[in-house]
Design a protein around this motif. Structure first.
Motif, short mmCIF file in Angstrom:
data_model
loop_
_atom_site.label_atom_id
_atom_site.label_comp_id
_atom_site.label_asym_id
_atom_site.label_seq_id
_atom_site.Cartn_x
_atom_site.Cartn_y
_atom_site.Cartn_z
N CYS A 53 0.92 -1.29 0.16
CA CYS A 53 0.14 0.14 -0.52
C CYS A 53 0.92 1.42 -0.15
CB CYS A 53 -0.84 0.60 1.10
SG CYS A 53 -2.23 -1.37 1.83
N GLY A 54 0.39 2.45 -0.76
CA GLY A 54 1.18 3.62 -1.23
C GLY A 54 0.01 4.25 -0.01
N LYS A 55 0.55 5.97 0.10
CA LYS A 55 0.31 6.74 1.12
C LYS A 55 -1.02 7.59 0.70
CE LYS A 55 3.18 10.55 0.69
NZ LYS A 55 3.36 11.70 1.00
N THR A 110 15.78 -0.51 3.71
CA THR A 110 15.67 -1.99 3.63
C THR A 110 14.34 -2.80 3.19
OG1 THR A 110 14.71 -1.27 5.31
CG2 THR A 110 16.56 -2.12 6.09
N ILE A 111 13.98 -1.99 2.17
CA ILE A 111 12.46 -1.89 1.42
C ILE A 111 12.88 -3.69 1.16
CG2 ILE A 111 13.32 -0.07 -0.69
CD1 ILE A 111 9.98 0.04 -0.10
N SER A 112 13.92 -3.34 0.17
CA SER A 112 13.85 -4.31 -0.51
C SER A 112 13.96 -5.71 -0.13
CB SER A 112 15.56 -4.55 -1.96
OG SER A 112 15.05 -3.50 -2.83
N LEU A 141 12.00 5.46 -3.36
CA LEU A 141 11.32 4.48 -2.37
C LEU A 141 10.41 4.07 -3.17
CD1 LEU A 141 11.13 2.80 0.49
CD2 LEU A 141 9.12 4.36 0.88
N TYR A 142 9.37 4.27 -4.02
CA TYR A 142 8.26 3.69 -4.76
C TYR A 142 8.33 2.53 -5.78
CZ TYR A 142 4.07 5.33 -1.74
OH TYR A 142 3.12 6.03 -0.86
N ILE A 146 7.91 -1.14 -6.52
CA ILE A 146 7.68 -1.93 -7.68
C ILE A 146 8.43 -2.84 -8.16
CG2 ILE A 146 7.50 -1.16 -10.35
CD1 ILE A 146 6.16 1.84 -8.87
N ALA A 147 10.20 -2.24 -8.20
CA ALA A 147 10.89 -3.22 -8.80
C ALA A 147 11.32 -4.98 -7.80
CB ALA A 147 12.58 -2.77 -8.62
#
Ligand code: NPW
Ligand code: K
Length: 522
Positions: A53-55, A110-112, A141-142, A146-147
């Motif tokens: 989810c995005g914001k 850390t997102i990936s 970040l987004y 997506i990647a």
């Protein structure tokens, strides 16, 4: 069904709330629930769903979908790419109603790894990162989110639009910053990306979420074909039916070596429901056309030395036409000089609605004014090459502006244009324009155009007063028959007669979809 831009969609949502009293939170609730139902219907075996989810409100739809999926006993992990404190309005409210903890993923470092870990445990990803409010370029970040989604092997269901796509784009889109999508559920009305973007590999559906039809307005002037748009063609027949009620079609087609085009057009015409179909064809090919199917009637025409229809046949065709409901001319005629004269004379003099295809169109090159003076409605079905010859421009130029070219030609020659190819465009002289999303690359094989001519002629025999209705129905059903044929024999092996065999299935699929709350685009 109308295609609307992102801004028009915002206006529709606002007007639905302000004028029709449907709270925006209800719209979001309906949108999120539809997304959850779409996941379950498309992936009934999926036990575990990662909802990214995005914001913005697209993320809000994601929270609602997650709540419903959880209620439906699916394992759900919500990955929120933002600080919960940063959520606003309806999205913030739906986040409060989620009922279980989300995983907050807002560090670029850390997102990936966080997403990879979540995806390792999931069966499906629900992409609720960005919707119609996306402004390029995608933030770092987004982009990483997506990647990571794209790198996973999981199926992805897009909430509204694939994240990172331009909702209003009228051309195919691609790129690493756009989420791949295996299915999409959009709301109220499709956006241009759903029709032209080529981003969704599987089904795209439109879920109604509470806007009344009167609120759905658009200045784009573009419609996408859905079965509801041609429900009249799908209606059950009265019990006391007889074949005289469903029209008699005359198909002027064929030449030595091209009897199949005539036969396929004739059979498709019958399978589309015409009461009677007669194929008028050169004498020497009559037997092979007639032997194709006993239901087909045939009339033998005088022929040239090359086995094509000769000028002496004009009178006979005109006499035959007097008894007919509609005419089709073109499949397999060749460009013999005498045959060309026959076509020109028939188009000029016909008092019956007429479908003109293939060599019927080639005969009109430099003579397109004849369409303007036609005594009855005409529908032309050019592929891009034929359209380029009719317009005196290159095929590349036609393809660069398919909608514009079809609209101009329709308006200036008072004819309905069916410009074939991927996303067939149908343009009426009134300016009304439709785009088709059924069909597949397997249909790029000889004879599928003859089948379309047959289907269209068969529908026109039953509804001669509404040629535009017949054009949109024929194109949609033809594409659907191609899809059903592809599902049976595969894209590579698909041949034109497979479409004739699949046509009854297409009618059934179209009828069934009228019962469903969601509207499929393909
Ligand atoms: N009543 C309604 O309206 C209904 C709407 N519905 C749903 O809402 C969706 C539209 O919601 P929306 O307008 O909030 O936009 P959305 O697509 O979530 O994106 C905006 C957010 O993303 C951010 N952002 C933007 N660009 C960015 C970028 N390049 N890179 C990174 N971030 C970017 C932007 O941030 P900001 O620029 O504000 O800081 C903002 O936070 C629509 O598609 C449908 O799903 C349904 O529930 C039905 C009812
Ligand atoms: K999305």
């Amino acid at each position: 069904m109308k295609i609307v831009t992102a801004q028009e969609m915002r206006d529709i949502d606002r007007i639905t709330t302000e004028r029709y009293g449907v709270p925006s939170l209800t719209l979001m609730e309906n949108a999120g629930r539809a997304a959850a139902e779409m996941v379950v219907e498309n992936y009934p075996e999926a036990r575990s769903i990662a909802v990214v989810c995005g914001k913005g409100n697209n993320g809000g739809d994601g929270f609602v979908a997650a709540r419903h999926l959880h209620k439906m006993d699916r394992g759900v992990e919500v990955l929120l790419l933002a600080d919960p404190e940063g959520l606003r309005g309806d999205a913030a409210e739906m986040y409060r109603q989620l009922g279980f903890a989300a995983t907050i993923v807002k560090s670029e470092e850390t997102i990936s790894s966080n997403l990879q870990r979540a995806f390792a445990e999931a069966d499906v990803i629900l992409d609720a990162v960005l919707g119609t409010g996306f402004k390029p370029p995608v933030s770092p970040l987004y982009a990483k989110a997506i990647a990571a989604m794209n790198a996973s092997k999981l199926p992805i269901v897009a909430v509204d639009v694939p994240s990172g796509a331009d909702s209003d784009g009228m051309q195919p889109q691609s790129g690493e910053a756009i989420a791949r999508a295996d299915a999409a559920v959009t709301f109220t009305a499709p956006k241009p990306v759903h029709v032209f973007g080529d981003l969704v590999r599987g089904k795209t559906v439109v879920a109604p979420i509470g806007s009344p039809d009167e609120a759905i307005v658009s200045n784009l002037g573009l419609n996408v074909i859905t079965p509801a748009d041609y429900a009249a063609v799908l209606a059950a027949r009265p019990l006391n039916s007889n074949k005289g009620m469903y029209g008699h079609a005359l198909i002027v087609a064929g030449s030595f070596g091209k009897s199949g085009a005539a036969a396929m057009a004739g059979m498709a015409c019958l399978r589309a429901g015409a009461g009677l179909a007669t194929v008028a064809t050169p004498k020497s090919v009559l037997t092979s056309v007639a032997s194709y199917a006993p239901e087909l009637m045939t009339e033998s025409l005088a022929e040239t030395a090359d086995g094509t229809i000769c000028e002496a046949a004009i009178w006979a065709i005109q006499e035959l036409a007097k008894k007919m409901t509609v005419l089709a001319i073109g499949p397999g005629l060749t460009q013999n000089a005498e045959t060309i004269q026959v076509v020109r004379e028939l188009v000029r003099a016909s008092e019956k609605p007429m479908v003109i295809d293939a060599d019927g169109l080639n005969a009109l090159v430099d003579q397109t004014e004849v369409l303007k003076d036609a005594k009855a409605a005409t529908i032309i079905t050019p592929h891009p090459g034929e359209m380029s010859r009719l317009c005196g421009i290159s095929t590349k130029e036609v393809q660069a502006d398919r909608v514009g070219i079809a609209k101009n030609f329709a308006a200036s020659r008072y004819t309905i244009v069916v410009l074939k190819g991927d996303k067939t465009v149908i343009a009426a002289p009134s300016g009304e324009t439709w785009i088709n999303c059924t069909g597949n690359p397997g249909m790029a094989t000889g004879g599928t155009g003859d089948v379309l001519t047959g289907i269209l002629t068969g529908l026109l025999a039953q509804h001669p007063q509404d040629p535009l209705l017949c054009a949109i129905a024929a194109v949609h059903l033809h594409g659907m028959a191609g899809d059903l044929g592809r599902d049976r024999v595969g894209e590579i092996s698909l041949i034109a007669t497979d479409l004739i065999h699949a046509l009854s299935g297409a009618f059934e699929r179209a009828k069934k979809s009228l019962q469903k709350p969601w509207v499929p685009l393909n």
